[in-house]
Design a protein around this motif. Structure first.
Motif, PDB file in Angstrom:
ATOM      1  N   TYR A   1       8.459  54.333 -20.682  1.00 25.27           N
ATOM      2  CA  TYR A   1       7.526  53.709 -21.626  1.00 25.27           C
ATOM      3  C   TYR A   1       7.259  54.604 -22.838  1.00 25.27           C
ATOM      4  O   TYR A   1       7.306  54.155 -23.977  1.00 25.27           O
ATOM      5  CB  TYR A   1       6.221  53.396 -20.903  1.00 25.27           C
ATOM      6  CG  TYR A   1       5.125  52.843 -21.782  1.00 25.27           C
ATOM      7  CD1 TYR A   1       5.201  51.557 -22.304  1.00 25.27           C
ATOM      8  CD2 TYR A   1       3.997  53.598 -22.085  1.00 25.27           C
ATOM      9  CE1 TYR A   1       4.183  51.038 -23.098  1.00 25.27           C
ATOM     10  CE2 TYR A   1       2.979  53.095 -22.874  1.00 25.27           C
ATOM     11  CZ  TYR A   1       3.083  51.813 -23.384  1.00 25.27           C
ATOM     12  OH  TYR A   1       2.082  51.305 -24.171  1.00 25.27           O
TER      13      TYR A   1
ATOM     14  N   ASN B   1       1.321  43.050 -22.367  1.00 29.62           N
ATOM     15  CA  ASN B   1       0.941  44.129 -21.461  1.00 29.62           C
ATOM     16  C   ASN B   1       0.455  43.561 -20.127  1.00 29.62           C
ATOM     17  O   ASN B   1       0.829  44.042 -19.068  1.00 29.62           O
ATOM     18  CB  ASN B   1      -0.129  45.008 -22.114  1.00 29.62           C
ATOM     19  CG  ASN B   1      -0.242  46.367 -21.461  1.00 29.62           C
ATOM     20  OD1 ASN B   1      -0.508  46.458 -20.278  1.00 29.62           O
ATOM     21  ND2 ASN B   1      -0.045  47.405 -22.240  1.00 29.62           N
TER      22      ASN B   1
ATOM     23  N   THR C   1       3.472  44.651 -27.274  1.00 27.82           N
ATOM     24  CA  THR C   1       2.311  45.509 -27.056  1.00 27.82           C
ATOM     25  C   THR C   1       1.595  45.730 -28.377  1.00 27.82           C
ATOM     26  O   THR C   1       2.219  45.728 -29.435  1.00 27.82           O
ATOM     27  CB  THR C   1       2.701  46.872 -26.429  1.00 27.82           C
ATOM     28  OG1 THR C   1       1.511  47.608 -26.168  1.00 27.82           O
ATOM     29  CG2 THR C   1       3.593  47.698 -27.352  1.00 27.82           C
TER      30      THR C   1
ATOM     31  N   ILE D   1       7.541  47.359 -23.599  1.00 27.46           N
ATOM     32  CA  ILE D   1       6.655  46.182 -23.543  1.00 27.46           C
ATOM     33  C   ILE D   1       6.670  45.508 -24.922  1.00 27.46           C
ATOM     34  O   ILE D   1       5.812  45.761 -25.754  1.00 27.46           O
ATOM     35  CB  ILE D   1       5.204  46.547 -23.151  1.00 27.46           C
ATOM     36  CG1 ILE D   1       5.162  47.246 -21.794  1.00 27.46           C
ATOM     37  CG2 ILE D   1       4.323  45.287 -23.125  1.00 27.46           C
ATOM     38  CD1 ILE D   1       3.762  47.611 -21.314  1.00 27.46           C
TER      39      ILE D   1
ATOM     40  N   LYS E   1       3.482  42.160 -18.155  1.00 23.93           N
ATOM     41  CA  LYS E   1       4.564  43.080 -17.780  1.00 23.93           C
ATOM     42  C   LYS E   1       4.533  43.351 -16.278  1.00 23.93           C
ATOM     43  O   LYS E   1       5.572  43.392 -15.636  1.00 23.93           O
ATOM     44  CB  LYS E   1       4.450  44.386 -18.582  1.00 23.93           C
ATOM     45  CG  LYS E   1       5.510  45.419 -18.265  1.00 23.93           C
ATOM     46  CD  LYS E   1       6.865  45.033 -18.809  1.00 23.93           C
ATOM     47  CE  LYS E   1       7.884  46.141 -18.566  1.00 23.93           C
ATOM     48  NZ  LYS E   1       9.193  45.815 -19.069  1.00 23.93           N
TER      49      LYS E   1
END
Length: 110
Positions: free
Chosen positions: A73, A58, A84, A81, A61
């Motif tokens: 997302y 995270n 995550t 991601i 990113k």
């Protein structure tokens, strides 16, 4: 992602937030729960809430949260991601994502 994001419905988004997000996130204060606060989310870079222990994925990113990036997302957080620690599977329906974004957009700016 050439499609325009639907406007979204605040009240539907509020219900979605309470049922799907509130366990881990708040949007109206700086409080950190299992997940970071979403206050001020729009325009913020991923992984930057002070005092929250983000995954390296995270933090690295480097995405800036906008309606568009949130829309992608929220479809599949683990694809957007990889790595995550958020365990949310995502919202497959475009209108539900738009509703949730509308609510977060309004509430996080207060």
């Amino acid at each position: 992602m050439g499609d325009k994001i639907p406007e979204g419905d605040y009240e539907k988004g509020k219900k979605l937030f309470k049922s799907r997000c509130f366990q881990c996130h708040v949007v109206e204060t700086d409080e950190t729960k299992t997940g970071p606060t979403l206050k001020g989310l729009i325009g913020r870079k991923s992984g930057t809430v002070a005092g929250y222990d983000y995954s390296a994925a995270n933090k690295n990113k480097g995405v800036v949260w906008t309606r568009e990036t949130l829309f992608e997302y929220l479809l599949n957080p683990k694809k957007f991601i990889p790595g995550t620690k958020m365990v949310f599977a995502g919202l497959k329906k475009a209108d539900e994502r738009a509703d949730l974004i509308k609510y977060i957009e309004v509430e996080s700016a207060k």
